[in-house]
Each structure stands twice: as structure tokens, then as C-alpha cells.
Design a protein around this motif. Structure first.
Motif, mmCIF file in Angstrom:
data_model
loop_
_atom_site.group_PDB
_atom_site.id
_atom_site.type_symbol
_atom_site.label_atom_id
_atom_site.label_comp_id
_atom_site.label_asym_id
_atom_site.label_seq_id
_atom_site.Cartn_x
_atom_site.Cartn_y
_atom_site.Cartn_z
ATOM 1 N N TYR A 36 -46.097 -35.116 8.968
ATOM 2 C CA TYR A 36 -47.446 -35.301 9.508
ATOM 3 C C TYR A 36 -47.777 -36.764 9.767
ATOM 4 C CZ TYR A 36 -48.617 -30.440 9.433
ATOM 5 O OH TYR A 36 -48.642 -29.106 9.715
ATOM 6 N N ALA A 37 -47.114 -37.689 9.105
ATOM 7 C CA ALA A 37 -47.401 -39.104 9.324
ATOM 8 C C ALA A 37 -46.775 -39.626 10.608
ATOM 9 C CB ALA A 37 -46.899 -39.926 8.145
ATOM 10 N N SER A 38 -45.668 -39.050 11.042
ATOM 11 C CA SER A 38 -45.012 -39.587 12.229
ATOM 12 C C SER A 38 -44.819 -38.546 13.330
ATOM 13 C CB SER A 38 -43.686 -40.243 11.843
ATOM 14 O OG SER A 38 -43.134 -40.902 12.948
ATOM 15 N N PRO A 39 -43.898 -37.583 13.219
ATOM 16 C CA PRO A 39 -43.657 -36.688 14.357
ATOM 17 C C PRO A 39 -44.886 -35.920 14.838
ATOM 18 C CG PRO A 39 -41.880 -36.485 12.786
ATOM 19 C CD PRO A 39 -42.953 -37.314 12.147
ATOM 20 N N ALA A 40 -45.705 -35.417 13.937
ATOM 21 C CA ALA A 40 -46.904 -34.698 14.393
ATOM 22 C C ALA A 40 -47.835 -35.645 15.140
ATOM 23 C CB ALA A 40 -47.622 -34.048 13.213
ATOM 24 N N GLY A 41 -47.832 -36.911 14.767
ATOM 25 C CA GLY A 41 -48.639 -37.909 15.464
ATOM 26 C C GLY A 41 -48.100 -38.263 16.841
ATOM 27 N N LEU A 83 -35.157 -36.268 17.391
ATOM 28 C CA LEU A 83 -35.421 -36.325 15.950
ATOM 29 C C LEU A 83 -36.844 -35.881 15.623
ATOM 30 C CD1 LEU A 83 -33.551 -39.640 15.116
ATOM 31 C CD2 LEU A 83 -32.843 -37.311 14.526
ATOM 32 N N SER A 84 -37.800 -36.247 16.460
ATOM 33 C CA SER A 84 -39.188 -35.843 16.212
ATOM 34 C C SER A 84 -39.363 -34.334 16.361
ATOM 35 C CB SER A 84 -40.138 -36.580 17.160
ATOM 36 O OG SER A 84 -40.158 -37.953 16.842
ATOM 37 N N THR A 85 -38.798 -33.753 17.422
ATOM 38 C CA THR A 85 -38.926 -32.302 17.577
ATOM 39 C C THR A 85 -38.185 -31.566 16.472
ATOM 40 O OG1 THR A 85 -37.082 -32.209 19.162
ATOM 41 C CG2 THR A 85 -39.325 -32.346 20.082
ATOM 42 N N ALA A 86 -37.055 -32.101 16.033
ATOM 43 C CA ALA A 86 -36.314 -31.465 14.933
ATOM 44 C C ALA A 86 -37.159 -31.439 13.664
ATOM 45 C CB ALA A 86 -34.991 -32.202 14.683
ATOM 46 N N ALA A 87 -37.785 -32.554 13.334
ATOM 47 C CA ALA A 87 -38.632 -32.591 12.131
ATOM 48 C C ALA A 87 -39.766 -31.585 12.237
ATOM 49 C CB ALA A 87 -39.186 -33.995 11.924
ATOM 50 N N LEU A 88 -40.358 -31.473 13.407
ATOM 51 C CA LEU A 88 -41.485 -30.556 13.583
ATOM 52 C C LEU A 88 -41.054 -29.094 13.462
ATOM 53 C CD1 LEU A 88 -43.324 -32.382 16.494
ATOM 54 C CD2 LEU A 88 -44.079 -32.205 14.108
ATOM 55 N N VAL A 89 -39.941 -28.722 14.081
ATOM 56 C CA VAL A 89 -39.542 -27.311 13.996
ATOM 57 C C VAL A 89 -39.046 -26.940 12.606
ATOM 58 C CG1 VAL A 89 -39.114 -27.032 16.465
ATOM 59 C CG2 VAL A 89 -37.206 -27.590 14.959
ATOM 60 N N TRP A 90 -38.407 -27.869 11.919
ATOM 61 C CA TRP A 90 -37.903 -27.544 10.577
ATOM 62 C C TRP A 90 -38.994 -27.619 9.516
ATOM 63 C CZ3 TRP A 90 -34.191 -24.532 11.087
ATOM 64 C CH2 TRP A 90 -33.224 -24.709 12.069
ATOM 65 N N ALA A 91 -40.217 -27.992 9.915
ATOM 66 C CA ALA A 91 -41.365 -27.903 8.996
ATOM 67 C C ALA A 91 -41.721 -26.440 8.751
ATOM 68 C CB ALA A 91 -42.569 -28.639 9.568
ATOM 69 N N ASN A 92 -41.186 -25.562 9.593
ATOM 70 C CA ASN A 92 -41.406 -24.113 9.466
ATOM 71 C C ASN A 92 -42.883 -23.747 9.566
ATOM 72 O OD1 ASN A 92 -40.325 -21.566 9.386
ATOM 73 N ND2 ASN A 92 -40.551 -21.391 7.172
ATOM 74 N N ASN A 93 -43.575 -24.419 10.478
ATOM 75 C CA ASN A 93 -45.000 -24.174 10.706
ATOM 76 C C ASN A 93 -45.147 -23.576 12.104
ATOM 77 O OD1 ASN A 93 -47.672 -24.733 11.762
ATOM 78 N ND2 ASN A 93 -48.008 -25.990 9.955
ATOM 79 N N PRO A 94 -45.625 -22.337 12.220
ATOM 80 C CA PRO A 94 -45.720 -21.692 13.536
ATOM 81 C C PRO A 94 -46.528 -22.488 14.569
ATOM 82 C CG PRO A 94 -46.041 -20.077 11.805
ATOM 83 C CD PRO A 94 -46.022 -21.431 11.141
ATOM 84 N N PHE A 95 -47.583 -23.162 14.139
ATOM 85 C CA PHE A 95 -48.350 -23.979 15.087
ATOM 86 C C PHE A 95 -47.492 -25.115 15.641
ATOM 87 C CE2 PHE A 95 -50.896 -27.763 15.983
ATOM 88 C CZ PHE A 95 -51.650 -27.272 17.046
#
Length: 166
Positions: A36-41, A83-95
Motif C-alpha cells: 500500500y505504500a508504493s505499488p498501490a500508490g 514489479l508493481s503489478t506483481a506486488a498488487l496481484v500477489w496481495a490477493n485482494n480482489p479490488f
């Protein structure tokens, strides 16, 4: 995943019970804080983020602080977006999965018949020439790997089949 107000640095109340024994809370905190501090931003998928009155599936190379590096340009499918999209998808959050899919589909909308993907977008316009002046002439491996990561993490294999066939 429950989303709720908490005293942590990200909007998650707790992990679903099956995941809890596999990931200690301190590790979860570190992982979610990093996501949430980097890729989601990096996401610029909300209304008015890129163009007035519309929501465009684009991702900035750097997070807002309040300005951005490469201001006004998005979707650089190189190691940054991979790397950013990988972090986001592996967060396992449907949104977050839906946001990554929107970014992937946005670039994919401008895929040429020879496999050339836009190098980036200038606001909402595709640009096929790199900032260095070079032209990427063929398939973009980072975009392809990002699509595979999304499909694996979300289990949305029908989405992947719809892009590459059976």
C-alpha cells in the motif's frame, strides 16, 4: 478479506482464517505496508486521475509525492510496472486484481498486429517510441509476464484465454 478501520498502515481488518496460520501478523503487516505504500500508490485508475471525467486504466512509474516522476506519462511496461503489478496481484485482494487487469487491458487495447505494445502513454495517448528515441519493435516480455501473473494470482484463466486463445 475484511476491509475496516484499523491502527495499521493499510485498509485490511484481518486475513481470512485459512491464511492466518501461514503468515505471522508481523509479516503480514510488513507485506501489506509495502504494497500500500508504493505499488498501490502507483495506480492512476480512479476518476479524473489521467483525464477529466473518465477512469483510465493507467499506472504511474512512481508514487505521488504530491507530484510524480515522469509526470503525465504512464504504463511503462518495463521492470517498474512488472514489479508493481506483481506486488498488487500477489496481495490477493480482489479490488487490486481488478485495477491491475484495467492497467493490462489499457495497454493491450493498443497492441499492434506485429506484437508492438505502446512504450508508454502520454496522458491518455499511446506512445510507441521510448524516451531514448528507440522503438520497441516486438512483444513486450514485461507486459506478457504481468498478464501471466494476473491470471495466476486471480485464477482468471478465461481472461487469459481471451487474449491468447486456447
Amino acid at each position: 478479506m475484511v476491509i475496516s478501520v484499523n491502527s495499521l498502515d493499510f485498509p485490511v481488518g484481518d486475513l481470512p482464517p485459512p491464511s492466518a496460520p501461514n503468515l505471522p501478523r508481523d509479516d503480514l503487516h510488513a507485506t501489506m505496508m509495502a504494497i500500500y505504500a508504493s505499488p498501490a500508490g502507483n495506480l492512476c485508475t480512479h476518476l479524473n486521475a489521467v483525464a477529466s471525467g473518465v477512469s483510465v486504466g493507467q499506472m504511474a512509474t512512481t508514487i505521488a509525492r504530491p507530484d510524480r516522476g515522469y509526470a503525465g506519462t504512464y504504463n511503462y511496461f518495463d521492470p517498474d510496472n512488472f514489479l508493481s503489478t506483481a506486488a498488487l496481484v500477489w496481495a490477493n485482494n480482489p479490488f487490486l486484481h481488478t485495477q491491475v487487469r484495467a492497467v493490462l487491458e489499457r495497454s493491450g487495447q493498443f497492441l499492434k498486429s506485429n506484437g508492438q505494445l505502446p512504450h508508454h502513454f502520454d496522458h491518455d495517448k499511446p506512445v510507441y517510441q521510448a524516451l531514448s528515441g528507440e522503438i520497441q519493435t516486438g512483444p513486450n516480455v514485461f507486459w506478457i509476464l504481468s498478464c501471466l501473473n494476473y491470471a495466476k494470482a486471480s485464477q482468471d484463466l478465461d481472461w487469459l484465454r481471451g487474449r491468447v486463445g486456447s
